[in-house]
Write a protein that holds these residues in place. Structure first.
Motif, PDB file in Angstrom:
ATOM      1  N   SER A 136     -43.445 -32.622 -63.518  1.00  0.00           N
ATOM      2  CA  SER A 136     -43.084 -31.724 -64.611  1.00  0.00           C
ATOM      3  C   SER A 136     -43.339 -30.278 -64.202  1.00  0.00           C
ATOM      4  N   ARG A 137     -44.453 -30.059 -63.488  1.00  0.00           N
ATOM      5  CA  ARG A 137     -44.827 -28.729 -63.005  1.00  0.00           C
ATOM      6  C   ARG A 137     -45.577 -28.861 -61.688  1.00  0.00           C
ATOM      7  N   VAL A 138     -45.419 -27.854 -60.830  1.00  0.00           N
ATOM      8  CA  VAL A 138     -46.143 -27.799 -59.558  1.00  0.00           C
ATOM      9  C   VAL A 138     -46.705 -26.393 -59.410  1.00  0.00           C
ATOM     10  N   ARG A 139     -47.982 -26.309 -59.057  1.00  0.00           N
ATOM     11  CA  ARG A 139     -48.644 -25.014 -58.865  1.00  0.00           C
ATOM     12  C   ARG A 139     -49.301 -24.982 -57.487  1.00  0.00           C
ATOM     13  N   VAL A 140     -49.274 -23.807 -56.860  1.00  0.00           N
ATOM     14  CA  VAL A 140     -49.948 -23.596 -55.583  1.00  0.00           C
ATOM     15  C   VAL A 140     -50.954 -22.474 -55.782  1.00  0.00           C
ATOM     16  N   SER A 141     -52.194 -22.715 -55.369  1.00  0.00           N
ATOM     17  CA  SER A 141     -53.223 -21.691 -55.459  1.00  0.00           C
ATOM     18  C   SER A 141     -54.046 -21.709 -54.184  1.00  0.00           C
ATOM     19  N   GLY A 142     -54.838 -20.677 -53.987  1.00  0.00           N
ATOM     20  CA  GLY A 142     -55.702 -20.608 -52.818  1.00  0.00           C
ATOM     21  C   GLY A 142     -55.234 -19.569 -51.831  1.00  0.00           C
ATOM     22  N   ASP A 143     -55.831 -19.630 -50.638  1.00  0.00           N
ATOM     23  CA  ASP A 143     -55.556 -18.648 -49.603  1.00  0.00           C
ATOM     24  C   ASP A 143     -55.703 -19.306 -48.233  1.00  0.00           C
ATOM     25  N   ASP A 144     -55.863 -18.500 -47.194  1.00  0.00           N
ATOM     26  CA  ASP A 144     -55.958 -19.026 -45.833  1.00  0.00           C
ATOM     27  C   ASP A 144     -57.180 -19.918 -45.631  1.00  0.00           C
ATOM     28  N   TYR A 145     -58.131 -19.878 -46.555  1.00  0.00           N
ATOM     29  CA  TYR A 145     -59.353 -20.677 -46.434  1.00  0.00           C
ATOM     30  C   TYR A 145     -59.254 -22.016 -47.159  1.00  0.00           C
ATOM     31  N   GLY A 146     -58.129 -22.268 -47.763  1.00  0.00           N
ATOM     32  CA  GLY A 146     -57.898 -23.528 -48.451  1.00  0.00           C
ATOM     33  C   GLY A 146     -56.877 -23.345 -49.557  1.00  0.00           C
ATOM     34  N   ARG A 147     -55.903 -24.217 -49.580  1.00  0.00           N
ATOM     35  CA  ARG A 147     -54.870 -24.158 -50.615  1.00  0.00           C
ATOM     36  C   ARG A 147     -54.875 -25.465 -51.401  1.00  0.00           C
ATOM     37  N   THR A 148     -54.577 -25.330 -52.671  1.00  0.00           N
ATOM     38  CA  THR A 148     -54.486 -26.487 -53.547  1.00  0.00           C
ATOM     39  C   THR A 148     -53.092 -26.539 -54.143  1.00  0.00           C
ATOM     40  N   VAL A 149     -52.469 -27.704 -54.030  1.00  0.00           N
ATOM     41  CA  VAL A 149     -51.203 -27.943 -54.718  1.00  0.00           C
ATOM     42  C   VAL A 149     -51.535 -28.860 -55.878  1.00  0.00           C
ATOM     43  N   THR A 150     -51.273 -28.380 -57.092  1.00  0.00           N
ATOM     44  CA  THR A 150     -51.562 -29.138 -58.302  1.00  0.00           C
ATOM     45  C   THR A 150     -50.246 -29.551 -58.935  1.00  0.00           C
ATOM     46  N   VAL A 151     -50.164 -30.818 -59.266  1.00  0.00           N
ATOM     47  CA  VAL A 151     -48.941 -31.398 -59.809  1.00  0.00           C
ATOM     48  C   VAL A 151     -49.243 -31.967 -61.185  1.00  0.00           C
ATOM     49  N   GLU A 152     -48.381 -31.668 -62.122  1.00  0.00           N
ATOM     50  CA  GLU A 152     -48.508 -32.212 -63.467  1.00  0.00           C
ATOM     51  C   GLU A 152     -47.361 -33.176 -63.723  1.00  0.00           C
ATOM     52  N   MET A 153     -47.706 -34.345 -64.194  1.00  0.00           N
ATOM     53  CA  MET A 153     -46.713 -35.318 -64.626  1.00  0.00           C
ATOM     54  C   MET A 153     -47.022 -35.633 -66.080  1.00  0.00           C
TER      55      MET A 153
ATOM     56  N   ASP B  51     -45.675 -37.043 -69.992  1.00  0.00           N
ATOM     57  CA  ASP B  51     -44.683 -37.787 -70.752  1.00  0.00           C
ATOM     58  C   ASP B  51     -43.784 -36.830 -71.529  1.00  0.00           C
ATOM     59  N   GLU B  52     -44.362 -35.716 -71.970  1.00  0.00           N
ATOM     60  CA  GLU B  52     -43.627 -34.665 -72.671  1.00  0.00           C
ATOM     61  C   GLU B  52     -43.641 -33.428 -71.782  1.00  0.00           C
ATOM     62  N   PRO B  53     -42.578 -33.163 -70.988  1.00  0.00           N
ATOM     63  CA  PRO B  53     -42.605 -32.091 -69.998  1.00  0.00           C
ATOM     64  C   PRO B  53     -42.747 -30.685 -70.572  1.00  0.00           C
ATOM     65  N   ASP B  54     -42.546 -30.476 -71.870  1.00  0.00           N
ATOM     66  CA  ASP B  54     -42.656 -29.135 -72.437  1.00  0.00           C
ATOM     67  C   ASP B  54     -44.076 -28.760 -72.841  1.00  0.00           C
ATOM     68  N   GLU B  55     -45.044 -29.665 -72.661  1.00  0.00           N
ATOM     69  CA  GLU B  55     -46.416 -29.390 -73.037  1.00  0.00           C
ATOM     70  C   GLU B  55     -47.265 -29.218 -71.785  1.00  0.00           C
ATOM     71  N   PRO B  56     -47.468 -27.951 -71.319  1.00  0.00           N
ATOM     72  CA  PRO B  56     -48.218 -27.737 -70.077  1.00  0.00           C
ATOM     73  C   PRO B  56     -49.692 -28.080 -70.239  1.00  0.00           C
ATOM     74  N   ALA B  57     -50.255 -28.701 -69.204  1.00  0.00           N
ATOM     75  CA  ALA B  57     -51.681 -28.984 -69.173  1.00  0.00           C
ATOM     76  C   ALA B  57     -52.386 -28.059 -68.206  1.00  0.00           C
TER      77      ALA B  57
END
Length: 154
Positions: A114-131, A133-139
């Motif tokens: 539903s959503r994908v976010r990338v955060s962090g820097d050269d010292y570590g990056r996190t890819v956060t994925v949201e799945m 049931d209702e894609p219009d409600e961000p968590a």
């Protein structure tokens, strides 16, 4: 629900930077989410993000590792894969040629999420994925870079 219980359930797994750990993370994800409709997609996403961490960051070095975090609430699964850094390139969606054997992974992830976010820097990056049931409600909180997510089908 008991007053000391939260609607959120959180699981975490840290894997050594070895290729076989990707399959362990995939099985672990499927096991944790065994009664969720998102279990198979989440396992595929963890495989892709874990493989990317090993291939594109210091996670794949002899002392490297990657970390998987699963957050689950009613109707929503958040999963995050964090690498150990060492890459100046931020994860991004590519458009590979037809004959290319790599470069489709994050496109696949964004198609399943539903959503994908990338955060962090050269010292570590996190890819956060949201799945959800209702894609219009961000968590996810705002303020993180978002990759393009799949478009809802009419």
């Amino acid at each position: 629900m008991h007053e000391y219980m939260s609607d959120w359930r959180i699981w975490e797994l840290t894997c050594p930077g070895l290729p076989e750990e990707v399959s362990r993370a995939r099985r672990w994800t499927r096991d944790v989410l065994r009664d969720s409709p998102h279990a198979d997609d989440a396992a595929l996403i963890v495989s892709e993000l874990g493989s990317n961490a090993l291939m594109h960051s210091a996670s794949g070095s002899p002392n490297g590792s990657f970390h998987v975090s699963l957050h689950r609430s009613r109707g929503t699964v958040l999963l995050a894969v964090t690498d150990t850094g060492g890459s100046a390139t931020k994860p991004h969606v590519e458009t590979p040629d037809e004959d290319d054997t790599h470069g489709r992974g994050l496109s696949l992830v964004t198609a399943l999420a539903s959503r994908v976010r990338v955060s962090g820097d050269d010292y570590g990056r996190t890819v956060t994925v949201e799945m959800a049931d209702e894609p219009d409600e961000p968590a996810l909180p705002s303020g993180c870079m978002a990759l393009p997510a799949r478009r809802p089908t009419p």
